[in-house]
Design a protein around this motif. Sequence first.
Motif, short mmCIF file in Angstrom:
data_model
loop_
_atom_site.label_atom_id
_atom_site.label_comp_id
_atom_site.label_asym_id
_atom_site.label_seq_id
_atom_site.Cartn_x
_atom_site.Cartn_y
_atom_site.Cartn_z
N MET A 163 0.81 -1.21 0.00
CA MET A 163 0.00 0.00 0.00
C MET A 163 0.84 1.25 0.00
SD MET A 163 -2.72 -1.19 2.88
CE MET A 163 -3.36 -2.85 2.91
N ALA A 164 2.18 1.09 0.01
CA ALA A 164 3.06 2.24 0.18
C ALA A 164 3.03 3.14 -1.04
CB ALA A 164 4.48 1.78 0.43
N VAL A 165 3.31 4.45 -0.80
CA VAL A 165 3.54 5.35 -1.91
C VAL A 165 4.76 4.85 -2.64
CG1 VAL A 165 4.13 7.70 -2.58
CG2 VAL A 165 2.56 7.32 -0.71
N THR A 166 4.66 4.83 -3.99
CA THR A 166 5.74 4.23 -4.73
C THR A 166 6.36 5.22 -5.67
OG1 THR A 166 4.14 3.47 -6.35
CG2 THR A 166 4.74 1.95 -4.61
N MET A 167 7.61 4.94 -6.00
CA MET A 167 8.32 5.75 -6.96
C MET A 167 8.95 4.84 -7.99
SD MET A 167 10.06 8.79 -4.83
CE MET A 167 11.44 7.79 -4.32
N ALA A 168 8.86 5.26 -9.24
CA ALA A 168 9.43 4.44 -10.31
C ALA A 168 10.38 5.25 -11.14
CB ALA A 168 8.31 3.89 -11.20
N ALA A 169 11.32 4.59 -11.71
CA ALA A 169 12.21 5.26 -12.67
C ALA A 169 11.39 5.75 -13.84
CB ALA A 169 13.27 4.29 -13.14
N ARG A 194 4.21 -8.15 -4.16
CA ARG A 194 2.76 -8.29 -4.29
C ARG A 194 2.36 -9.73 -4.62
NH1 ARG A 194 3.67 -3.35 -7.01
NH2 ARG A 194 2.85 -1.60 -5.80
N LEU A 195 3.18 -10.39 -5.39
CA LEU A 195 2.84 -11.75 -5.83
C LEU A 195 3.18 -12.81 -4.79
CD1 LEU A 195 4.13 -11.33 -9.49
CD2 LEU A 195 1.75 -11.79 -8.84
N THR A 196 4.08 -12.50 -3.86
CA THR A 196 4.55 -13.52 -2.92
C THR A 196 4.13 -13.29 -1.48
OG1 THR A 196 6.66 -12.35 -2.65
CG2 THR A 196 6.56 -14.08 -4.34
N VAL A 197 3.57 -12.12 -1.18
CA VAL A 197 3.08 -11.84 0.17
C VAL A 197 1.56 -11.81 0.14
CG1 VAL A 197 3.02 -10.20 2.08
CG2 VAL A 197 5.13 -10.53 0.78
N GLY A 198 0.93 -12.61 0.99
CA GLY A 198 -0.52 -12.69 1.00
C GLY A 198 -1.10 -12.80 2.39
N TYR A 199 -2.43 -12.89 2.44
CA TYR A 199 -3.18 -13.06 3.69
C TYR A 199 -3.06 -11.86 4.63
CZ TYR A 199 -3.58 -18.01 2.38
OH TYR A 199 -3.84 -19.20 1.73
N GLY A 200 -2.74 -10.68 4.09
CA GLY A 200 -2.78 -9.50 4.93
C GLY A 200 -4.17 -9.33 5.50
N THR A 201 -4.28 -8.85 6.73
CA THR A 201 -5.62 -8.67 7.31
C THR A 201 -6.39 -7.60 6.54
OG1 THR A 201 -4.67 -7.15 8.93
CG2 THR A 201 -4.99 -9.44 9.62
N GLN A 202 -5.67 -6.72 5.85
CA GLN A 202 -6.31 -5.72 4.99
C GLN A 202 -5.58 -5.69 3.66
OE1 GLN A 202 -6.07 -2.14 7.31
NE2 GLN A 202 -7.31 -2.99 8.99
N GLU A 203 -6.33 -5.45 2.58
CA GLU A 203 -5.74 -5.37 1.26
C GLU A 203 -6.37 -4.21 0.49
OE1 GLU A 203 -4.52 -10.06 0.55
OE2 GLU A 203 -6.22 -9.23 -0.57
N VAL A 204 -5.71 -3.79 -0.58
CA VAL A 204 -6.22 -2.69 -1.40
C VAL A 204 -7.18 -3.24 -2.45
CG1 VAL A 204 -5.62 -0.79 -2.94
CG2 VAL A 204 -4.11 -1.38 -1.05
N ALA A 205 -8.39 -2.70 -2.44
CA ALA A 205 -9.39 -3.11 -3.43
C ALA A 205 -9.15 -2.38 -4.74
CB ALA A 205 -10.79 -2.83 -2.91
N GLU A 206 -9.86 -2.78 -5.77
CA GLU A 206 -9.63 -2.20 -7.10
C GLU A 206 -10.01 -0.73 -7.17
OE1 GLU A 206 -10.14 -3.41 -11.79
OE2 GLU A 206 -11.44 -4.35 -10.30
N PHE A 212 -7.72 7.24 9.30
CA PHE A 212 -7.65 5.88 8.78
C PHE A 212 -7.37 4.89 9.91
CE2 PHE A 212 -6.10 8.51 5.12
CZ PHE A 212 -7.17 8.28 4.27
N ALA A 213 -8.04 5.07 11.03
CA ALA A 213 -7.70 4.33 12.24
C ALA A 213 -7.76 2.81 12.05
CB ALA A 213 -8.65 4.74 13.38
N ALA A 249 -3.38 3.80 -3.15
CA ALA A 249 -4.58 3.63 -2.34
C ALA A 249 -4.99 4.98 -1.78
CB ALA A 249 -4.34 2.64 -1.19
N LEU A 250 -6.23 5.08 -1.34
CA LEU A 250 -6.72 6.31 -0.73
C LEU A 250 -5.85 6.71 0.46
CD1 LEU A 250 -8.90 8.52 -0.42
CD2 LEU A 250 -10.20 6.90 0.98
N THR A 251 -5.36 5.74 1.18
CA THR A 251 -4.56 6.03 2.37
C THR A 251 -3.24 6.71 2.04
OG1 THR A 251 -3.86 3.72 2.20
CG2 THR A 251 -5.52 4.24 3.85
N ASN A 252 -2.82 6.68 0.78
CA ASN A 252 -1.58 7.36 0.40
C ASN A 252 -1.69 8.87 0.52
OD1 ASN A 252 -0.83 5.00 -2.24
ND2 ASN A 252 -0.28 4.93 -0.09
N LEU A 253 -2.89 9.39 0.66
CA LEU A 253 -3.05 10.82 0.88
C LEU A 253 -2.56 11.23 2.27
CD1 LEU A 253 -6.50 11.57 -0.80
CD2 LEU A 253 -4.21 11.70 -1.77
#
Length: 722
Positions: free
Chosen positions: A15-21, A96-108, A225-226, A593-597
């Motif tokens: 869910m982190a803010v990301t930066m790309a080349a 993203r492909l190898t970490v799963g079952y987070g108690t919360q995930e980002v929806a589409e 975002f408690a 995600a919205l939480t990136n704000l």
Amino acid sequence: MKSKRLLAVLLASAMAVTMAACGNDTPTGSSTPPETASGETTPSGSGANDTSSDDSSDVTYENKVIMGNTTDLSGDFRYPGWGTSSVGASDQDIGRLTVGYGTQEVAEDGNVVWNDTAVKSHTETENEDGTATFTVELKEGLTFSDGTPITAKNYLVRVLAFSSPVAMEAGHPGMAGNAFVGFEEFHAYTGEAVEGTSKEFAGVRLLSDYSYSVTVSSDYYPYYFAYTYAGFDPAPMGLFLGEGVDIMDDGNGAYLTENFYEKNGDSFVKAAEIEANRYDLTRYPFSGAYVVSNWDASTKQATLTINPEYKGNYEGQTPSIETIVYVKLIQETQLEELTSGGTDILGGVTGGKDTTAALAVVDGENFSEVHYQRAGYGKIQFDCDFGPTMYQEVRQAIAYLLNRTEFCQTFTGGYGVVVDGPYSPDLGPWKAVQDEIELIDYSFSPEAARKVLEEGGWIYNSKGEAYVEGAEGVDAVRYKKLTAEEANALDGINKTYASVANTDGVTYATVEVNGAYYMPLAINWFGSTPNDVTDLISTTLANNSDLAAIGMVIRSTTGDFNKLLGEIYREPSYGYNGVPTYGMYNLATGFSALTNLDTSYQWSHDPAWFTNSSNKLYDPYDIDFPYDITAQKLSYEEAVTASDDKLGMDYLSMGMVYTATTEEEFNEWYMGYVERWNELMPDIPLYSNYYYDVYNSKIENFHTSPFRGPAAALLYANVKGF
């Protein structure tokens, strides 16, 4: 005021803010879109061509997909970037492909939702002392890729490990659980019972094999975002604790067994083990849809195979594609790689010529596409704590000297729009304020640039005399007389500031005249290469005659993206030599995600949060009117009045999430934040573009969107015949 922030706890790394080349400004897999081009009827949303073809129905395919990115894979897949924002796009895709079952995930749609596949129930309780407790009951029967059960301990391992001094020695900030009751005492514990420390983390409880709770300090609650405080990803115990360490709870808080704090001299034994585990892909199992079955560091290629133990994401979706091969792509040859079978997916194609070329191969039979407007933008980013770019007027002048409309049209080929701040039209807060917000128009204007520079004191030459346009040598640029505080910034770095990459034989440097220091208006710029954006900045800005005429010079140095990140985050492991040199960079950012704000603590004046700020901007308004998270909260209107309408970046970003309790209040703070950001210009947004994901038509049900990039979309896709 306490200056701590929830890092790993607040959001999973996905869910982190990301930066790309910015070579082709490849997205990180979770980007979001800004506005449509002004005056154009530009397609938005997402739409894919027909992926089926009767003519190819008799073709048999291997159940494998090759995908890639132009950013390097580094092998940092377990916990990409150690939870910071300096994370490579490719590493995040593997995560993203190898970490799963987070108690919360980002929806589409960009919202963070509870994961019903992993969570049986969850509750939030407000306590009389102002704290809040979040209790999560997990579903039984979930396992890692090796079949070992996933329990509550696996969800608590990261917050415990990375709230400790052991983690700090391993290179992590060690602030993961800072929002929870008892953090300071637990964080200070080194294995010995000393007053003011505690081996037990009072605000983190292991309630049973399949339940845990976290109690949030009143300093951090209410928080907009408690619910995300309880969002954890599971991890194998040994991965982040080292072998033989256990998690216990005797009723007063979870704790780690004493062997976690074992020392060899002054060093924690487990620190070295944890640091090594970060890049170990074979010793510990995975929790996500795929496992890394092979990693070749020399070729930058990772092979992922399906995890048969995986039961699905928040929607219960499980993978169909058996093997994913992730490769390093070269921008100049990536289309050839697609057509020759070297890759099956070109993710985030952007730029006029690249988009045109990629769409030319789309026929619906062999290759298909899906597109969407991006949430994020390519940008020029400034270091704001030293050199000329520490001054607001310099950053504004550069914005005025770059014809961003022309730049955007040139780079995107018409498939993009210029934005003036950190916003996305697909997110609710921007939709709510876009008709009321007042932003500075940075349309191309050398006269406006000259005006702000003169008002900012850039009126001297190297002798401390009046600047004269058209002078030569070291006096071709403007100089600014520094105050004592400005000269002594970063231990006096401004006193020795000098231009680099001096290909014309002229070195512009700070000079001392009669005991006063004068800094030259010479910007050291580092751009990643190969990179079309770097090339375009060079021709449209750095070598622009208007720039020279106004008394400014931009000196260019190029290198790879890791080197760029090293300079931004001043990270020696990425090639930083310990001396701040560059004040300007080009890269990209996005909202996954919205939480990136939530940008709280990214503008803090507290050195403890230095690594949180990629811009290193310290708003002077925050000195005169600081935000006190422990004090009685002022509404936005009250704060504006009390500050004489001078709310700083730290105050606004903190108020947005630690004062606002309703959507209307959040939007009000957000509007003030974007307006102040636009005034200070820590970044110059260059373009917000459309992404085209072009792929081999053997892949079916492949649907990407602003919040679901190619890697995440593969969970829903399949290869024809499978």
